[in-house]
Motif scaffolding. Structure first.
Motif, short mmCIF file in Angstrom:
data_model
loop_
_atom_site.label_atom_id
_atom_site.label_comp_id
_atom_site.label_asym_id
_atom_site.label_seq_id
_atom_site.Cartn_x
_atom_site.Cartn_y
_atom_site.Cartn_z
N ASN A 1 0.85 -1.20 0.00
CA ASN A 1 0.00 0.00 0.00
C ASN A 1 0.88 1.24 0.00
O ASN A 1 1.84 1.33 0.76
CB ASN A 1 -0.89 0.05 1.25
N GLY A 2 0.54 2.19 -0.85
CA GLY A 2 1.25 3.46 -0.86
C GLY A 2 2.55 3.46 -1.66
O GLY A 2 3.24 4.48 -1.73
N ALA A 3 2.89 2.34 -2.28
CA ALA A 3 4.16 2.26 -3.02
C ALA A 3 4.14 3.13 -4.28
O ALA A 3 5.20 3.47 -4.82
CB ALA A 3 4.47 0.82 -3.38
N GLY A 4 2.95 3.45 -4.77
CA GLY A 4 2.86 4.31 -5.96
C GLY A 4 2.33 3.60 -7.19
O GLY A 4 2.49 4.09 -8.31
N LYS A 5 1.67 2.48 -7.02
CA LYS A 5 1.18 1.70 -8.16
C LYS A 5 0.12 2.48 -8.95
O LYS A 5 0.20 2.60 -10.17
CB LYS A 5 0.59 0.36 -7.67
N THR A 6 -0.87 3.01 -8.22
CA THR A 6 -1.93 3.77 -8.89
C THR A 6 -1.34 5.02 -9.54
O THR A 6 -1.68 5.36 -10.68
CB THR A 6 -3.02 4.17 -7.87
N THR A 7 -0.44 5.68 -8.84
CA THR A 7 0.19 6.90 -9.37
C THR A 7 0.93 6.58 -10.66
O THR A 7 0.88 7.34 -11.63
CB THR A 7 1.14 7.51 -8.32
N HIS B 1 -2.71 -7.06 -5.93
CA HIS B 1 -2.25 -7.39 -4.59
C HIS B 1 -2.08 -8.89 -4.41
O HIS B 1 -1.52 -9.32 -3.42
CB HIS B 1 -3.21 -6.84 -3.53
N1 LIG Z 1 -3.06 13.97 -3.78
C1 LIG Z 1 -2.22 13.42 -2.91
N2 LIG Z 1 -1.74 14.11 -1.87
C2 LIG Z 1 -0.87 13.56 -0.98
N3 LIG Z 1 -0.44 12.30 -1.09
C3 LIG Z 1 -0.88 11.57 -2.11
C4 LIG Z 1 -1.79 12.07 -3.08
N4 LIG Z 1 -2.04 11.10 -3.98
C5 LIG Z 1 -1.33 10.04 -3.57
N5 LIG Z 1 -0.64 10.30 -2.47
C6 LIG Z 1 0.26 9.40 -1.74
O1 LIG Z 1 1.13 8.82 -2.67
C7 LIG Z 1 1.44 7.48 -2.27
C8 LIG Z 1 1.20 6.53 -3.44
O2 LIG Z 1 -0.20 6.39 -3.63
P1 LIG Z 1 -0.78 5.29 -4.65
O3 LIG Z 1 -2.26 5.41 -4.61
O4 LIG Z 1 -0.10 5.43 -5.95
O5 LIG Z 1 -0.30 3.94 -3.94
P2 LIG Z 1 -0.66 2.44 -4.31
O6 LIG Z 1 0.64 1.71 -4.42
O7 LIG Z 1 -1.57 2.36 -5.46
O8 LIG Z 1 -1.39 1.97 -2.97
P3 LIG Z 1 -2.58 0.90 -2.68
O9 LIG Z 1 -1.95 -0.46 -2.74
O10 LIG Z 1 -2.98 1.25 -1.27
O11 LIG Z 1 -3.68 1.12 -3.67
C9 LIG Z 1 0.59 7.18 -1.05
O12 LIG Z 1 1.39 7.31 0.10
C10 LIG Z 1 -0.48 8.24 -1.09
O13 LIG Z 1 -0.95 8.56 0.20
#
Ligand SMILES: Nc1ncnc2c1ncn2[C@@H]1O[C@H](COP(=O)(O)OP(=O)(O)OP(=O)(O)O)[C@@H](O)[C@H]1O
Length: 259
Positions: free
Chosen positions: A42-48, A201
């Motif tokens: 979680n939070g690694a940045g996958k969605t980003t 996941h």
């Molecule tokens: N608009 C924002 N403002 C501040 N932090 C953000 C914002 N968007 C994303 N983040 C942070 O960037 C990091 C990456 O988020 P992301 O959604 O890409 O993670 P993820 O790997 O897809 O997580 P998950 O497995 O929980 O879906 C997270 O720590 C999130 O809190």
């Protein structure tokens, strides 16, 4: 002229994860026939990363190229004909039925006020049938369960029939049967010459269905390559900070978390 191979490339791409130092620059191509899985906690940045690859948010450095051309040079409509996005938790405020929602997949192919034609309706009906949704075609989206909604998102992209699929946890909310069906559907898109990248996941789904994997670590470190080279217990244990036991079932590795 030959049809170009659908390829999405990250070139020295540094994804802009808020509050994090620049991670490893990503240089990789998602080619026709490949199914990429993006794994990480979680939070690694996958969605980003997926949003950046789709051109929905700017990168910190580097670029994304589609068919060899930088994404910013593409018109949105031309992009939408090639790139399909399955994103998490869409909450549509306006009322629409399942069928109407699937038909949105045809919008990149229609002029602004053009009605959908018989072919568009046939594509939507086939996609709904493929996602086990025919019986829900006239239902309002707001009345669906989480898994049914997820299948509508997938049916909408299937109606769009893009060469490249970017899917954020496509098996989210799905029961086991539908998880397997959706992984099969995505693998089939690749077998037919498309290309897929999805965040997952479920390590075992990834091991079974993905040809390539990208491991994203919370500190921005990353590694990627053919799935068999990435499915190394020590690397996965570090990725998830979780001890794992590796067993083999039907020739595929299965990872079981240790208690
Ligand atoms: N608009 C924002 N403002 C501040 N932090 C953000 C914002 N968007 C994303 N983040 C942070 O960037 C990091 C990456 O988020 P992301 O959604 O890409 O993670 P993820 O790997 O897809 O997580 P998950 O497995 O929980 O879906 C997270 O720590 C999130 O809190």
């Amino acid at each position: 002229m030959a049809t170009p191979t659908p390829t999405l490339e990250a070139r020295d791409l540094v994804v802009d994860v808020p509050g994090r130092q620049d991670g490893r620059a990503l240089t990789l191509g998602i080619a026709s026939g490949q199914v990429w899985g993006v794994l990480g906690p979680n939070g690694a940045g996958k969605t980003t990363l997926l949003h950046t690859l789709a051109g929905l948010r700017p990168s910190r450095a580097g670029e994304v190229c589609l068919e060899g051309r930088p994404l910013f040079g593409w018109r949105r409509r031309a992009l939408a004909r090639r790139l399909g996005l399955v994103f998490q938790e869409r909450h549509d405020d306006f009322p629409a039925t399942v069928r109407e929602t699937a038909l949105i997949g045809r919008h990149p192919f229609l002029s602004p006020w053009q009605q959908e034609g018989p072919e568009d309706h046939a594509l939507a009906a086939a996609a709904l049938a493929r996602l086990d949704l025919s019986h829900l075609a006239e239902r309002e989206l707001a009345t669906l369960s989480g898994g049914e909604r997820q299948r509508v998102s997938l049916a909408t992209v299937l109606t769009q029939a893009p060469a490249i699929w970017l899917a954020d946890e496509p098996t989210n909310h799905l029961d086991l049967h539908h998880q397997v069906a959706v992984m099969g559907l995505l693998a089939e898109q690749a077998e037919r010459g498309g290309a897929v990248m999805m965040c997952l996941h479920d390590l075992n789904m990834a091991a079974r269905w993905c040809s390539h994997l990208l491991l994203l670590y919370p500190d921005g470190e990353a590694c990627w390559g053919p799935a068999e080279a990435m499915l190394v217990p020590a690397a996965l244990e570090r990725l998830y900070d979780q001890a794992l036991t590796r067993v083999e079932v039907e020739g595929a590795p299965v990872f079981v978390p240790r208690r």
